[in-house]
Scaffold this active site. Structure first.
Site, PDB file in Angstrom:
ATOM      1  CD  GLU A 187      93.711  11.765 -22.253  1.00  0.00           C
ATOM      2  OE1 GLU A 187      93.986  12.188 -23.382  1.00  0.00           O
ATOM      3  OE2 GLU A 187      93.566  12.512 -21.275  1.00  0.00           O
ATOM      4  CD  GLU A 189      94.184  13.684 -15.621  1.00  0.00           C
ATOM      5  OE1 GLU A 189      93.631  14.566 -16.310  1.00  0.00           O
ATOM      6  OE2 GLU A 189      95.018  12.895 -16.078  1.00  0.00           O
TER       7      GLU A 189
HETATM    8  O1  G3I Z   1     105.365  25.521 -21.125  1.00  0.00           O
HETATM    9  C1  G3I Z   1     104.950  26.013 -22.410  1.00  0.00           C
HETATM   10  C2  G3I Z   1     105.487  27.397 -22.612  1.00  0.00           C
HETATM   11  O2  G3I Z   1     106.891  27.347 -22.659  1.00  0.00           O
HETATM   12  C3  G3I Z   1     104.906  27.929 -23.909  1.00  0.00           C
HETATM   13  O3  G3I Z   1     105.327  29.252 -24.089  1.00  0.00           O
HETATM   14  C4  G3I Z   1     103.376  27.896 -23.883  1.00  0.00           C
HETATM   15  C5  G3I Z   1     102.755  28.386 -25.175  1.00  0.00           C
HETATM   16  O4  G3I Z   1     101.621  27.630 -25.529  1.00  0.00           O
HETATM   17  O5  G3I Z   1     102.989  26.575 -23.686  1.00  0.00           O
HETATM   18  C6  G3I Z   1     103.441  26.034 -22.466  1.00  0.00           C
HETATM   19  O6  G3I Z   1     103.002  24.712 -22.416  1.00  0.00           O
HETATM   20  C7  G3I Z   1     101.643  24.499 -22.093  1.00  0.00           C
HETATM   21  C8  G3I Z   1     101.570  23.597 -20.890  1.00  0.00           C
HETATM   22  O7  G3I Z   1     100.232  23.243 -20.637  1.00  0.00           O
HETATM   23  C9  G3I Z   1     102.164  24.229 -19.647  1.00  0.00           C
HETATM   24  O8  G3I Z   1     101.458  25.371 -19.296  1.00  0.00           O
HETATM   25  C10 G3I Z   1     100.988  23.824 -23.296  1.00  0.00           C
HETATM   26  O9  G3I Z   1     100.919  24.727 -24.391  1.00  0.00           O
HETATM   27  C11 G3I Z   1      99.590  23.356 -22.929  1.00  0.00           C
HETATM   28  O10 G3I Z   1      99.076  22.571 -23.995  1.00  0.00           O
HETATM   29  C12 G3I Z   1      99.658  22.500 -21.674  1.00  0.00           C
HETATM   30  O11 G3I Z   1      98.354  22.120 -21.359  1.00  0.00           O
HETATM   31  C13 G3I Z   1      98.248  21.000 -20.490  1.00  0.00           C
HETATM   32  C14 G3I Z   1      97.516  19.865 -21.223  1.00  0.00           C
HETATM   33  O12 G3I Z   1      97.301  18.792 -20.330  1.00  0.00           O
HETATM   34  C15 G3I Z   1      98.333  19.325 -22.398  1.00  0.00           C
HETATM   35  O13 G3I Z   1      99.511  18.694 -21.955  1.00  0.00           O
HETATM   36  C16 G3I Z   1      97.466  21.424 -19.246  1.00  0.00           C
HETATM   37  O14 G3I Z   1      98.235  22.368 -18.507  1.00  0.00           O
HETATM   38  C17 G3I Z   1      97.161  20.202 -18.392  1.00  0.00           C
HETATM   39  O15 G3I Z   1      96.298  20.565 -17.340  1.00  0.00           O
HETATM   40  C18 G3I Z   1      96.479  19.136 -19.238  1.00  0.00           C
HETATM   41  O16 G3I Z   1      96.300  18.007 -18.425  1.00  0.00           O
HETATM   42  C19 G3I Z   1      95.594  16.920 -19.042  1.00  0.00           C
HETATM   43  C20 G3I Z   1      96.195  15.634 -18.505  1.00  0.00           C
HETATM   44  O17 G3I Z   1      97.588  15.610 -18.729  1.00  0.00           O
HETATM   45  C21 G3I Z   1      95.521  14.416 -19.131  1.00  0.00           C
HETATM   46  N1  G3I Z   1      94.077  14.467 -18.925  1.00  0.00           N
HETATM   47  C22 G3I Z   1      93.441  15.712 -19.378  1.00  0.00           C
HETATM   48  C23 G3I Z   1      94.091  16.923 -18.712  1.00  0.00           C
HETATM   49  C24 G3I Z   1      93.385  18.211 -19.117  1.00  0.00           C
HETATM   50  O18 G3I Z   1      93.512  18.450 -20.482  1.00  0.00           O
END
Ligand code: G3I
Length: 356
Positions: free
Chosen positions: A161, A267
């Site tokens: 991105e 994805e």
């Molecule tokens: O693991 C922590 C946990 O310890 C904590 O308590 C909790 C509180 O917010 O957060 C947890 O982390 C979260 C993580 O997902 C795991 O569940 C993050 O907040 C959350 O932001 C994260 O979201 C991910 C997002 O990317 C940001 O990295 C989504 O699961 C994931 O599906 C999404 O994937 C992205 C691709 O990497 C790139 N393209 C877009 C796609 C969708 O947004």
């Protein structure tokens, strides 16, 4: 027996999620046999992004991943915030678990991702240093991670991105502001140095939005390729929606293939509630329109040159696991498996598309 099994799976899902399970999506009549799986019938790798916690703790999830897919991507476990939480500390546990799991079940691992503006650990967002110090951070991160999985992770999303949402230019990020626009090319070079056999991808979203973003992505990767930067493929995320016209998906896939680089639909999910209706019902008409989109995307991908097909990866496995419902706080049913890990109409249409 089938009803009993679904009931038990439902209970397990309920227990893990602490959320009610809506059975809006009755299973189609077709009987599934061991050899009618995506991994067995698709002529190119078919994968899913996986959540390591679910893989370890939810048997229905794990069993479906084993049965259906021959490629896996870590939904989060290889991102810098999780794998490199402090400057001198790497946490390999979840990524190692996934790579071991994939080898045990004869699956390819696609690495996601090495350089991204999001999901940065605090030690990077608060880092103060000159451009040489920032270069060192990027290079060290890329090479430490790629070297650890050399020969075991087949391909990487090296840069994720880097373009802005609309494709009008490079996105503002710490990498861009500290390293300048050529950080993208150097990231690929560093990854290639660490594992010359790994296939290296530029991954982005919005190829299907229209010509501006699509052309921006194609221009970026073509520019790298023409400079002999070691880039091997385009990852198009394809987080799309059930009412987007087919020609947008088709233009995305065929324009990527026309670059001569490999193409990964990296994805895939197809949202059915893009307007965030809190009361939407997943009607048979919506399911069928969504299934038709899955068919069209999978068939269009199937029809590009086989040498360019890196594969299709859905973003997680079932409607119980999708990022969309949490991120947008709305009901949605974007994946080919329902909340009870049963195959949906969309699943059967994909199978038909990849196995004409
Ligand atoms: O693991 C922590 C946990 O310890 C904590 O308590 C909790 C509180 O917010 O957060 C947890 O982390 C979260 C993580 O997902 C795991 O569940 C993050 O907040 C959350 O932001 C994260 O979201 C991910 C997002 O990317 C940001 O990295 C989504 O699961 C994931 O599906 C999404 O994937 C992205 C691709 O990497 C790139 N393209 C877009 C796609 C969708 O947004």
């Amino acid at each position: 027996m089938k009803i009993f099994t679904s009931f038990i799976i439902g209970l397990l899902v309920f227990d893990c999620n602490k959320q009610p399970i809506a059975d809006n999506n009755p299973e189609p009549e077709e009987e599934q046999t061991a050899d009618t799986s995506l991994r067995n019938l698709s002529p190119f790798p078919f994968g899913a992004a996986v959540n390591i916690n679910l893989l370890k703790n939810r048997p229905a999830y794990r069993n479906l991943v084993i049965e259906e897919f021959n490629s896996v991507t870590a939904e989060n476990a290889m991102k810098i915030r999780f794998i490199h939480p402090q400057q001198n500390t790497y946490d390999w546990a979840d990524a190692d678990y996934l790579v071991d799991f994939a080898e045990e079940h004869d699956m390819r691992v696609h690495g996601h991702n090495l350089v991204w503006h999001q999901n940065l650990p605090d030690w990077i967002t608060s880092f103060q240093g000159d451009s040489a110090a920032w270069e060192n951070i990027m290079k060290t991160h890329i090479q430490t991670v790629v070297t650890r999985y050399k020969g075991r992770v087949a391909s990487w999303d090296v840069v994720n991105e880097a373009l802005d949402n609309d494709g009008h230019g490079l996105r503002e990020s710490l990498w861009l502001s500290n390293l300048g626009p050529d950080y993208i090319a150097r990231a690929f070079e560093y990854a290639h140095e660490a594992d010359p056999d790994a296939l290296l991808f530029y991954n982005d979203y919005g190829n299907e939005f229209g010509p501006t973003k699509r052309n921006a992505i194609v221009d970026l990767v073509t520019g790298l390729k023409n400079r002999n930067i070691p880039i091997h493929g385009i990852g198009m995320q394809m987080h799309t929606r059930f009412n987007r016209e087919d020609n947008f998906h088709e233009a995305a896939i065929t324009s990527a293939a026309a670059t001569g680089l490999m193409v990964h639909i990296s994805e895939l999910d197809i949202a059915v509630n893009p307007n965030n209706d809190p009361n939407l019902t997943y009607t048979p008409a919506i399911q069928s329109q969504q299934a038709q989109k899955y068919f069209h995307i999978a068939r269009t991908f199937h029809n590009i040159a086989d040498t360019l097909r890196h594969g299709i990866t859905t973003w997680n496995v079932s409607d119980a696991d999708t990022w969309i419902t949490g991120r947008y706080e709305r009901p949605d049913w974007p994946l080919p498996f329902d909340e009870n890990y049963q195959r949906k109409t969309a699943y059967y249409r994909i199978l038909e598309a990849v196995n004409p």
